[in-house]
Design a protein around this motif. Structure first.
Motif, PDB file in Angstrom:
ATOM      1  N   ARG A 172       0.834  -1.208   0.000  1.00 54.47           N
ATOM      2  CA  ARG A 172       0.000   0.000   0.000  1.00 54.47           C
ATOM      3  C   ARG A 172       0.866   1.254   0.000  1.00 54.47           C
ATOM      4  O   ARG A 172       0.602   2.207  -0.735  1.00 54.47           O
ATOM      5  CB  ARG A 172      -0.910   0.002   1.224  1.00 54.47           C
ATOM      6  N   ASP A 173       1.894   1.273   0.845  1.00 52.28           N
ATOM      7  CA  ASP A 173       2.769   2.434   0.920  1.00 52.28           C
ATOM      8  C   ASP A 173       3.483   2.657  -0.408  1.00 52.28           C
ATOM      9  O   ASP A 173       3.640   3.805  -0.858  1.00 52.28           O
ATOM     10  CB  ASP A 173       3.794   2.256   2.044  1.00 52.28           C
ATOM     11  N   LEU A 174       3.913   1.566  -1.038  1.00 49.66           N
ATOM     12  CA  LEU A 174       4.605   1.677  -2.322  1.00 49.66           C
ATOM     13  C   LEU A 174       3.684   2.272  -3.388  1.00 49.66           C
ATOM     14  O   LEU A 174       4.068   3.184  -4.132  1.00 49.66           O
ATOM     15  CB  LEU A 174       5.109   0.296  -2.749  1.00 49.66           C
ATOM     16  N   LEU A 175       2.453   1.781  -3.460  1.00 51.94           N
ATOM     17  CA  LEU A 175       1.508   2.278  -4.461  1.00 51.94           C
ATOM     18  C   LEU A 175       1.112   3.727  -4.176  1.00 51.94           C
ATOM     19  O   LEU A 175       0.962   4.534  -5.096  1.00 51.94           O
ATOM     20  CB  LEU A 175       0.267   1.391  -4.501  1.00 51.94           C
ATOM     21  N   ARG A 176       0.969   4.050  -2.894  1.00 54.35           N
ATOM     22  CA  ARG A 176       0.618   5.429  -2.542  1.00 54.35           C
ATOM     23  C   ARG A 176       1.736   6.389  -2.949  1.00 54.35           C
ATOM     24  O   ARG A 176       1.497   7.476  -3.500  1.00 54.35           O
ATOM     25  CB  ARG A 176       0.375   5.511  -1.037  1.00 54.35           C
ATOM     26  N   ASP A 177       2.976   5.979  -2.697  1.00 49.48           N
ATOM     27  CA  ASP A 177       4.125   6.801  -3.072  1.00 49.48           C
ATOM     28  C   ASP A 177       4.222   6.944  -4.590  1.00 49.48           C
ATOM     29  O   ASP A 177       4.497   8.039  -5.097  1.00 49.48           O
ATOM     30  CB  ASP A 177       5.406   6.175  -2.519  1.00 49.48           C
ATOM     31  N   PHE A 178       3.970   5.859  -5.313  1.00 45.35           N
ATOM     32  CA  PHE A 178       4.019   5.894  -6.776  1.00 45.35           C
ATOM     33  C   PHE A 178       3.001   6.893  -7.316  1.00 45.35           C
ATOM     34  O   PHE A 178       3.304   7.714  -8.194  1.00 45.35           O
ATOM     35  CB  PHE A 178       3.734   4.495  -7.330  1.00 45.35           C
ATOM     36  N   ALA A 179       1.780   6.847  -6.798  1.00 49.23           N
ATOM     37  CA  ALA A 179       0.738   7.767  -7.254  1.00 49.23           C
ATOM     38  C   ALA A 179       1.037   9.206  -6.837  1.00 49.23           C
ATOM     39  O   ALA A 179       0.831  10.145  -7.615  1.00 49.23           O
ATOM     40  CB  ALA A 179      -0.621   7.336  -6.706  1.00 49.23           C
ATOM     41  N   ASP A 180       1.552   9.388  -5.631  1.00 48.94           N
ATOM     42  CA  ASP A 180       1.845  10.740  -5.145  1.00 48.94           C
ATOM     43  C   ASP A 180       2.924  11.418  -5.983  1.00 48.94           C
ATOM     44  O   ASP A 180       3.014  12.646  -6.019  1.00 48.94           O
ATOM     45  CB  ASP A 180       2.272  10.701  -3.681  1.00 48.94           C
ATOM     46  N   GLN A 181       3.750  10.618  -6.670  1.00 50.89           N
ATOM     47  CA  GLN A 181       4.772  11.172  -7.549  1.00 50.89           C
ATOM     48  C   GLN A 181       4.262  11.366  -8.986  1.00 50.89           C
ATOM     49  O   GLN A 181       5.035  11.644  -9.893  1.00 50.89           O
ATOM     50  CB  GLN A 181       5.999  10.264  -7.559  1.00 50.89           C
ATOM     51  N   GLY A 182       2.943  11.219  -9.166  1.00 53.25           N
ATOM     52  CA  GLY A 182       2.339  11.491 -10.466  1.00 53.25           C
ATOM     53  C   GLY A 182       2.010  10.274 -11.295  1.00 53.25           C
ATOM     54  O   GLY A 182       1.499  10.404 -12.415  1.00 53.25           O
ATOM     55  N   GLY A 183       2.286   9.073 -10.784  1.00 54.13           N
ATOM     56  CA  GLY A 183       2.004   7.865 -11.536  1.00 54.13           C
ATOM     57  C   GLY A 183       0.530   7.495 -11.514  1.00 54.13           C
ATOM     58  O   GLY A 183      -0.247   7.959 -10.671  1.00 54.13           O
TER      59      GLY A 183
END
Length: 304
Positions: free
Chosen positions: A168-179
């Motif tokens: 979850r943290d990985l996906l949240r970070d990916f999206a927060d960086q514009g992904g």
């Protein structure tokens, strides 16, 4: 950006995906939610070019996935963590993928570290991996090319609670960086925690779509008292429908209205709160109530 418009897929005369339309936007995690057999995996297979649409279309970054010159550099995909060469090591799987994408060998240890697979685990054969380790390796492969989009089908399968939190943290970070993240699952809580937008599919059709906040706003109220029968009667007399839910009552009315009705009826409440996740679960069950696990016949006869 992922755009699916009027997508229909039939196998041997049976429609398993029926006029599906939705969008997954950059900077957001879109949860693709539905029971087993609802059409989720079939939709993703069409999206990444593994199956041909009967009609409609699905695009990634403005075009077909199959037309991308080096898709791994733009779109990371994990559809089945078990579909990996059992005789190769984790390091070999990533090395082959890196060479295919034209990436330097240094990306391999970096990705192993990113998904918390040790150097020793990287040297083990895939046949000796647990399902959770295969999931981590599959996610590492999806992230290898530093893509703009992630498409993941049931990535939490086989992960322990710490692994699920890590994902979850990985996906949240990916999206927060514009992904852009499209995350398919039949697990409501997994989707609810991480998703910004939710698309619900049942029997091959979209039954609900919107932001998580929009869906939660329709979740209603959970209420209980020492005499739920009297409470239900009071609500019914006021024109408010309520249904039993996990030892309480669930209603679409807001908490303030429910509280006023109970007060007027002289019913003392022991619980009164916005339904939130309990309401979202109720919405999900209602929306997908007619979806049967074996109601669809995806390619190869497996459930979607």
């Amino acid at each position: 950006m992922i755009t699916v418009e009027h997508l229909t897929k039939s196998y041997r005369g049976v429609t398993v995906v029926d006029d599906v339309t939705f969008t997954a936007r950059p900077g957001r995690v879109t949860g693709f939610l539905g029971p087993n057999g609802a059409g989720k995996s079939t939709t993703l297979r069409v999206l990444v070019g593994l199956s041909q649409a009967t009609s409609g279309h699905a695009e990634v970054l403005g075009g077909r996935y199959a037309d991308l010159p080096n898709p791994g550099l733009e779109v990371g995909v994990l559809l089945d963590a078990s579909a990996q060469h059992a005789g190769r090591t984790g390091r070999e799987v990533l090395t082959i993928a890196a060479r295919t994408m034209g990436l330097p060998a240094s990306r391999v240890p970096a990705m192993l570290g990113r998904v918390a697979l040790s150097e020793r685990e990287g040297e083990r054969r895939i046949r000796d991996y647990s399902l959770g380790m295969r999931q981590r390796l599959g996610i590492a492969t999806a992230l290898l090319g530093d893509p703009e989009v992630l498409i993941l089908d049931e990535p939490a399968n086989g992960l322990d609670p710490a692994g699920i939190r890590w994902m979850r943290d990985l996906l949240r970070d990916f999206a927060d960086q514009g992904g852009t993240v499209l995350l398919s699952s039949h697990l409501l809580h997994e989707i609810e925690v991480v998703a910004d937008d939710i698309v619900v599919i049942g029997n091959g059709r979209i039954v609900a779509a919107g932001t998580k906040q929009d869906l939660l706003s329709t979740a209603g109220t959970v209420v209980s008292s020492d005499d739920d029968t009297a409470l239900a009667r009071a609500l019914a007399d006021a024109g408010v429908e309520a249904a039993p839910s996990s030892g309480a009552l669930h209603t679409s009315a807001d908490p303030g209205q429910v509280g006023r009705i109970a007060l007027a009826a002289g019913v003392a409440l022991t619980e009164l709160r916005a339904a939130d996740s309990a309401g979202l679960e109720e919405i999900f069950l209602q929306l997908t109530a007619t979806a049967q696990r074996d109601g669809n016949v995806p390619e190869g006869g497996a459930a979607a």
